[in-house]
Scaffold this active site. Structure first.
Site, PDB file in Angstrom:
ATOM      1  N   ASP A 169       0.885  -1.167   0.000  1.00  0.00           N
ATOM      2  CA  ASP A 169       0.000   0.000   0.000  1.00  0.00           C
ATOM      3  C   ASP A 169       0.922   1.215   0.000  1.00  0.00           C
ATOM      4  OD1 ASP A 169      -1.659   2.131   0.579  1.00  0.00           O
ATOM      5  OD2 ASP A 169      -2.377   1.350   2.500  1.00  0.00           O
TER       6      ASP A 169
ATOM      7  N   LYS B 254       2.892  11.171  -3.356  1.00  0.00           N
ATOM      8  CA  LYS B 254       1.861  10.489  -4.161  1.00  0.00           C
ATOM      9  C   LYS B 254       0.983  11.483  -4.926  1.00  0.00           C
ATOM     10  CE  LYS B 254      -1.693   6.943  -3.392  1.00  0.00           C
ATOM     11  NZ  LYS B 254      -2.201   6.024  -2.365  1.00  0.00           N
TER      12      LYS B 254
ATOM     13  N   GLU C 189      -7.168   0.480  -4.652  1.00  0.00           N
ATOM     14  CA  GLU C 189      -7.227   0.361  -3.194  1.00  0.00           C
ATOM     15  C   GLU C 189      -8.555  -0.236  -2.700  1.00  0.00           C
ATOM     16  OE1 GLU C 189      -6.115   4.356  -2.131  1.00  0.00           O
ATOM     17  OE2 GLU C 189      -4.076   4.033  -2.871  1.00  0.00           O
TER      18      GLU C 189
ATOM     19  N   ASP D 216     -14.108   4.886   2.011  1.00  0.00           N
ATOM     20  CA  ASP D 216     -12.745   5.165   2.476  1.00  0.00           C
ATOM     21  C   ASP D 216     -12.628   6.638   2.877  1.00  0.00           C
ATOM     22  OD1 ASP D 216     -10.034   5.698   2.754  1.00  0.00           O
ATOM     23  OD2 ASP D 216      -9.425   4.648   0.926  1.00  0.00           O
TER      24      ASP D 216
END
Ligand code: AMP
Length: 616
Positions: free
Chosen positions: A13, A74, A173, A195
């Site tokens: 992850d 990211k 994800e 999420d």
């Protein structure tokens, strides 16, 4: 799983704030810890004491070496400096742009691209795995947000390669989260993955049936998360401070930082307890203490929490489902520990969510499950995802011709036939785009390329097959082939820049906002293209058969063509269609049958009809 000599495949992850690496031990996915028991590797790189540091070591230098410490990398993967937008505030360190506007970040005497910096984190994870297993570990699955576009996925894959990983697959994800709960082993069912992290909210709808696992739809909000709840508490604290007669706390950055820390601590305490005490110790100010109840806190954050409901409904609508169709709800992200969020998700989807796994680890655990599947122990499950925006090419008149629609499951491919517009045309320029608008100019360019070597034939005769293929990692390949001569050209799309999730959302919203005008613009563009090709054909026939047409008829045709040309400049598609009909009627009885037929052959050959559009 394969912890034997043959294959160790791990799941990673690669997070904005923290990264994790996990593997399946027997039947159980586990996150690998370092020797001190830390599971999380901060996604931070720092240049200090003459060398590059990563993870916890880098994070230690965050404050005193802010200018040479890189975090949130990211957010910059696969995006150019133009596209960074408001995320620039996360980039306080020095950076340069190259000729493709790609970002290069200065650390020490060198500069690094975002994939190179992510690779440093991935290398630390690799070392952790190799230490654990006592031998080289090369194969990995890496997760990315479901909204990552081709470039962002490719950048992630590149980062893996730079770090020495053989990246077997890039997995979404939410898909990983559902796998962590073993939902792939259940009967046919539909899952919602909710999420909610520190700064972003993502919702995904997945469908599992007979071992096939697909993402039906995705949505969310890039500026909604735990930080917003902290801010509400900070406001509440500020009121308490001002009620106590202490002035100006919000002007001092240090005071703000202290309030923020206390807000987060109190918020977390209220997830477990119905009341929490707070103590506000501001530099040089009297201490202020108090108690806040969960009810009071929930009251102040409810409107923010409720903003997650909209994207959930939209994702359900995109998937053509209702809440009753959802069989399981999975919660991911630290903020889903809040009782209010659990209640809210229960209300939205009409059922209790899955909460057994640690919401910070669930994605890494699922990545490990996927790694295990690819490692060969469970060949029964195939993972599929969706593309976030439609893909297609520009055709005559600047029209966007969609080949693959948004939310289509990948891997997928689509093919459509096109033809040339001009006699003797030997090359065709292709313009590949993504977006939801009707005209190419309103969408986003992914690539341009040229197919050359087409045999010189009359317009409309060459048959050019254009194929778009997206692999399981979401990477796009475009191929164009002239089917008679077999000349072909293909391109793998690694556009120099990517899109943010906000931009994807904006592009989708824009397509709704402009639906009517876009529809008209497309009709007009198509009518103009048809008119041009008819005028071209009529003029050609008139020239070829000059002696067969009377002066009077020639004048009538000329005036009809003038009328058509005028409507084209006026851009009124109804008038263009009427003028085309008129020209059609006027040319109908021209001279003898043979001329008539020849003329109409010509018109037919060059008309843009059905799915065989012309490309300039
Ligand atoms: P993530 O981005 O998934 O790591 O989530 C981080 C966010 O979750 C931060 O805003 C944290 O304050 C929040 N968070 C973590 N634990 C809790 C908790 N027990 N209750 C409420 N929020 C939490």
């Amino acid at each position: 799983m394969g912890t034997d000599q043959a294959d160790i495949v791990v799941g990673i992850d690669l997070g904005t704030t923290n990264s994790l690496i996990a593997y399946v031990d027997g039947d159980t996915p586990k996150v690998l810890a370092d020797t001190d028991g830390n599971l999380l590797v901060p996604s931070v790189v720092s240049f200090a004491e003459g060398k590059l540091l990563t993870g916890i070591d880098a994070k230690e230098h965050w404050v005193e070496r802010a200018e040479s410490t890189v975090y949130s990398i990211k957010r910059f993967m696969g995006r150019d400096s133009n596209e960074v937008g408001e995320d620039r505030e996360y980039l306080p360190f020095a950076f340069e742009e190259d000729e493709n506007r790609l970002i290069h970040i200065q650390l020490g005497s060198k500069t690094y691209t975002p994939p190179e910096l992510s690779a440093m984190i991935l290398r630390e994870l690799k070392q952790r795995a190799e230490k654990h297993f006592g031998r080289p570990v090369n194969k990995a699955v890496i997760t990315v947000p479901a909204y990552f576009n081709d470039t962002q996925r490719q950048a992630t894959k590149d980062a893996g390669k730079i770090a020495g990983w053989d990246v077997l697959r890039i997995v979404n994800e939410p898909t990983a989260a559902a796998l962590a709960y073993g939902l792939d082993r259940k009967e046919k069912q539909t899952v919602a993955v909710y999420d909610l992290g520190g700064g972003t909210f993502d919702i995904s709808i997945l469908k599992l049936s007979e071992g096939i696992f697909r993402v039906l739809a995705t949505g969310g909000d890039t500026h909604l998360g735990g930080d917003d709840f902290d801010r509400q508490l900070m406001k509440y604290f500020a009121e308490k401070i001002s009620a106590a007669g202490v002035s100006g706390p919000m002007d001092d950055p240090r005071a703000i930082q202290l309030l923020r820390q206390e807000a987060e601590r109190v918020k977390i305490a209220l997830s477990a307890n119905s009341t929490a005490n707070f103590l506000l110790t501001l530099p040089g100010k009297p201490e202020i203490s108090g108690t806040i109840s969960r009810d009071e806190f929930e009251e102040m954050i409810r409107p923010i929490a409720q903003r997650t409901a909209g994207p959930c409904k939209q994702a359900l609508a995109d998937a053509k489902l209702t809440p009753e169709d959802i069989d399981a709800v999975v919660l991911v992200g630290g903020s889903t520990r809040m009782p209010l969020i659990r209640e809210l998700t229960e209300r939205i989807f009409g059922q209790k969510p899955y909460t057994d796994l640690n919401p910070d680890e669930v994605v890494a655990l699922g990545a490990a499950v996927q790694a295990d599947i690819l490692g060969g122990s469970r060949r029964d499950t195939l993972l599929l995802d969706v593309i976030p925006l439609s893909l297609g090419i520009e055709t005559m008149g600047g029209v966007f011709s969609r080949l693959i629609h948004r939310n289509t499951t990948i891997p997928t491919s689509a093919q459509e036939m096109f033809t040339t517009f001009v006699d003797g045309q030997t090359s065709v320029d292709f313009h590949v785009l993504q977006g939801e608008r009707e005209l190419a100019a309103d969408n986003r360019t992914l690539a341009r390329f040229k197919l050359t070597g087409i045999p010189p034939l009359p317009a409309g005769i060459p048959r050019i097959a254009v194929q778009l293929m997206i692999d399981a990692d979401g990477i796009l390949q475009v191929k164009a082939q002239e089917t008679r001569s077999k000349v072909e050209q293909s391109i793998e799309i690694r556009p120099s820049s990517g899109l943010t999730k906000d931009e994807v959302e904006r592009m989708i919203d824009d397509s709704f906002d402009h639906a009517e005008e876009d529809f008209l613009a497309r009709q007009t563009a198509e009518a103009i293209t048809e008119a041009k090709s008819i005028i071209h054909a009529v003029e050609k026939s008139l020239r070829k058969n000059e002696d067969l047409i009377s002066e009077a008829k020639r004048a009538m045709i000329a005036s009809s063509m003038e009328r058509l040309k005028k409507t084209m400049t006026d851009k009124d598609h109804g008038a263009i269609r009427d003028a085309i009909d008129h020209l059609d009627k006027v040319t109908h009885d021209v001279a003898e049958k043979i001329l008539n037929r020849a003329l109409h052959e010509a018109i037919k050959d060059t008309s843009v009809t059905g799915n065989q559009s012309a490309i300039e």
